[in-house]
Write a protein that holds these residues in place. Structure first.
Motif, PDB file in Angstrom:
ATOM      1  N   VAL A   1       0.591  -1.113   0.060  1.00  0.00           N
ATOM      2  CA  VAL A   1       0.030   0.088   0.107  1.00  0.00           C
ATOM      3  C   VAL A   1       0.620   1.205  -0.017  1.00  0.00           C
ATOM      4  N   PHE A   2       1.906   1.395   0.779  1.00  0.00           N
ATOM      5  CA  PHE A   2       2.655   2.574   1.081  1.00  0.00           C
ATOM      6  C   PHE A   2       3.446   2.753  -0.120  1.00  0.00           C
ATOM      7  N   ALA A   3       4.232   1.972  -0.994  1.00  0.00           N
ATOM      8  CA  ALA A   3       5.043   2.252  -2.054  1.00  0.00           C
ATOM      9  C   ALA A   3       4.232   3.077  -2.972  1.00  0.00           C
ATOM     10  N   PRO A   4       3.347   2.751  -3.707  1.00  0.00           N
ATOM     11  CA  PRO A   4       2.794   3.864  -4.433  1.00  0.00           C
ATOM     12  C   PRO A   4       2.453   5.378  -3.997  1.00  0.00           C
ATOM     13  N   LEU A   5       2.125   5.370  -2.785  1.00  0.00           N
ATOM     14  CA  LEU A   5       1.841   6.550  -2.020  1.00  0.00           C
ATOM     15  C   LEU A   5       3.022   7.432  -2.174  1.00  0.00           C
ATOM     16  N   LEU A   6       4.317   6.768  -1.951  1.00  0.00           N
ATOM     17  CA  LEU A   6       5.491   7.428  -1.696  1.00  0.00           C
ATOM     18  C   LEU A   6       5.714   7.953  -3.188  1.00  0.00           C
ATOM     19  N   ASP A   7       5.601   6.886  -4.129  1.00  0.00           N
ATOM     20  CA  ASP A   7       5.947   7.343  -5.522  1.00  0.00           C
ATOM     21  C   ASP A   7       5.270   8.564  -5.892  1.00  0.00           C
ATOM     22  N   ALA A   8       3.943   8.505  -5.546  1.00  0.00           N
ATOM     23  CA  ALA A   8       3.088   9.684  -5.981  1.00  0.00           C
ATOM     24  C   ALA A   8       3.380  10.922  -5.403  1.00  0.00           C
ATOM     25  N   PHE A   9       4.030  10.615  -3.989  1.00  0.00           N
ATOM     26  CA  PHE A   9       4.384  11.782  -3.240  1.00  0.00           C
ATOM     27  C   PHE A   9       5.489  12.538  -3.893  1.00  0.00           C
ATOM     28  N   GLU A  10       6.777  11.728  -4.105  1.00  0.00           N
ATOM     29  CA  GLU A  10       7.831  12.144  -4.785  1.00  0.00           C
ATOM     30  C   GLU A  10       7.554  12.921  -6.323  1.00  0.00           C
ATOM     31  N   ALA A  11       6.636  12.204  -6.935  1.00  0.00           N
ATOM     32  CA  ALA A  11       6.009  12.954  -8.372  1.00  0.00           C
ATOM     33  C   ALA A  11       5.475  14.220  -8.325  1.00  0.00           C
ATOM     34  N   GLY A  12       4.446  14.261  -7.071  1.00  0.00           N
ATOM     35  CA  GLY A  12       3.949  15.286  -6.971  1.00  0.00           C
ATOM     36  C   GLY A  12       4.678  16.346  -6.317  1.00  0.00           C
ATOM     37  N   ARG A  13       5.585  16.142  -5.509  1.00  0.00           N
ATOM     38  CA  ARG A  13       6.407  17.107  -4.896  1.00  0.00           C
ATOM     39  C   ARG A  13       7.595  17.982  -5.946  1.00  0.00           C
ATOM     40  N   ALA A  14       7.765  17.161  -6.835  1.00  0.00           N
ATOM     41  CA  ALA A  14       8.490  17.903  -7.678  1.00  0.00           C
ATOM     42  C   ALA A  14       7.861  18.956  -8.895  1.00  0.00           C
ATOM     43  N   LEU A  15       6.611  18.979  -8.549  1.00  0.00           N
ATOM     44  CA  LEU A  15       5.967  19.843  -9.266  1.00  0.00           C
ATOM     45  C   LEU A  15       5.365  21.215  -8.336  1.00  0.00           C
ATOM     46  N   PHE A  16       5.869  21.168  -7.251  1.00  0.00           N
ATOM     47  CA  PHE A  16       5.525  22.311  -6.326  1.00  0.00           C
ATOM     48  C   PHE A  16       6.809  23.634  -6.825  1.00  0.00           C
ATOM     49  N   THR A  17       6.198  24.138  -7.693  1.00  0.00           N
ATOM     50  CA  THR A  17       6.823  25.506  -8.247  1.00  0.00           C
ATOM     51  C   THR A  17       5.906  26.518  -8.712  1.00  0.00           C
ATOM     52  N   PRO A  18       6.334  27.741  -8.835  1.00  0.00           N
ATOM     53  CA  PRO A  18       5.252  28.867  -9.293  1.00  0.00           C
ATOM     54  C   PRO A  18       4.934  28.547 -10.575  1.00  0.00           C
ATOM     55  N   GLY A  19       3.709  28.519 -10.932  1.00  0.00           N
ATOM     56  CA  GLY A  19       2.945  28.423 -12.072  1.00  0.00           C
ATOM     57  C   GLY A  19       2.292  27.118 -12.392  1.00  0.00           C
TER      58      GLY A  19
END
Length: 413
Positions: free
Chosen positions: A296-314
């Protein structure tokens, strides 16, 4: 201190919306607008206890209606004009009339000499009296016939007709979304409070980890975290409180008995400094993680890392949400349907405030926003899972205000 509203930005938004001023009525937004506390009468969350008027002209000061007991802080914050109404406590300042040899009766008589005949205090506060002062305030500000953008999301339906009658011919226009947008970008002072809240939260969570041991109870762990927050709050610039959602076992909603080997432990916590809340979460297991927990946790962490990289202005919040959901789906869980994967942080009635990182969001990240980014999943029969950091959007990306020194993975204790 003065309020946190960006007056130039507010002026532009009001001009585009065709508004002459904003009427702020919720306790937390009153403090944001003025820098002064709304006062105890605002605790009932009924219209009138404390109200602020922000004119579209950024050179005009913020006016306010406040209770007599909290007029001093509003005056010190620069609210002008300031109108007051009485509330229930009989409290007086005698400093201006103090003199040697005077009796208490003489001093109190002098301090109340300007009260009208028959003055009496209401049981709580008098809505009609407060709204009469709002009408007078609008006249003082030359806004008697204004198009008034009102925080209608904070006006009870029972109070709206009275508001409309009191301020006529001024027109009431819902500006709740506009005010949310204004509040989503934080002032330097707000960021400083959130930064403190984040640092305290992270330190307290790290200090809690040694207590997460076999035999611990949910109640004891929760109390210990709250105690740790106070231990790490020395030097904070404002009062510190905290909240906690600590749980363990195979149910995300209850933690019966004591902590046992193989249990999944969800720690979702926040310190609150001066009303501004942090939000930080991690998931642990006591001993090696069970197979289902790892799956269960492995895809949550993968999603977190993918989303975290997008936290930029715009970046659009909807894009972050879509990326996270798609990542979990691609890992073999096509039914995962989390409604939002994060939210704004600030001074709200709890730890989540607008905007939300959701599929229907029209918000694009801007510098000065403070966001919680999270990937949770609550599975009764396996446990509660979450990874969450607290982020400040900067000119070039995002600074982690809480979570930077804590592993994001499923940590076995």
């Amino acid at each position: 201190m003065p309020g946190h509203a960006d007056r130039a930005r507010a002026a532009g938004m009001m001009q585009r919306a065709g508004l002459d001023a904003l009427l702020i009525v919720s306790p937390e937004a009153f403090h944001w607008a003025t820098g002064a506390p709304a006062g105890v009468a605002a605790g009932w969350r009924r219209l009138g206890a404390a109200m602020a008027v922000i004119p579209a002209d950024p050179s005009a000061p913020v006016g306010a209606v406040a209770s007599d007991l909290f007029a001093g802080p509003a005056l010190a914050a620069g609210c002008a004009p300031l109108r007051t109404h009485p509330i229930w406590p009989e409290a007086l300042s005698l400093r201006a009339v103090m003199r040697d040899g005077a009796s208490a009766a003489d001093l109190i008589a002098a301090a109340t000499a300007d009260r009208p005949p028959g003055f009496a205090r209401p049981a709580t506060f008098d809505r009609a009296a407060a709204l009469a002062q709002l009408r007078a305030l609008l006249a003082d500000q030359r806004l008697a016939g204004a198009r008034l953008g009102v925080e209608l999301s904070a006006v009870p339906a029972a109070d709206l007709p009275a508001l409309e009658a009191a301020i006529a011919p001024a027109r009431v226009i819902d500006a709740s979304a506009l005010i949310d947008r204004l509040r989503s970008r934080k002032s330097a002072t707000e960021i400083a409070l959130l930064r403190q809240a984040g640092a305290i939260t992270e330190a307290a969570l790290k200090a809690l980890i040694p207590a997460i041991r076999e035999g611990a109870t949910r109640a004891a762990l929760g109390r210990h975290f709250l105690d740790l927050v106070q231990q790490h709050a020395a030097g904070a610039s404002a009062p510190v409180t905290a909240w906690e959602y600590v749980g363990f076992g195979t149910s995300p909603w209850s933690s019966p008995g004591t902590l046992s080997p193989g249990d999944v432990i969800k720690v979702d916590v926040g310190a609150v400094v001066g009303g501004y809340s942090a939000d930080l979460a991690r998931t642990f297991t006591l001993g090696p993680a069970p197979r289902l927990a790892r799956e269960v946790f492995a895809p949550l962490l993968d999603a977190f890392e993918a989303g975290r990289a997008l936290f930029t202005p715009g970046t659009a919040l909807a894009t972050i949400h879509e990326t996270c959901i798609r990542t979990v789906h691609a890992a073999g869980f096509p039914s995962y349907a989390r409604g939002h994967v994060g939210h704004g942080l600030g001074a709200s009635i709890w730890s989540e405030e607008w905007p939300f990182t959701a599929a229907d969001s029209d918000v694009v990240l801007e510098p000065g926003m403070v966001m919680a980014f999270e990937m949770p999943w609550y599975l009764d029969g396996i446990g509660g899972f979450i990874v969450e950091d607290m982020l400040l959007i900067t000119d070039t990306g995002a600074e982690t205000l809480a979570g930077a020194t804590l592993p994001r993975g499923l940590v076995a204790l």
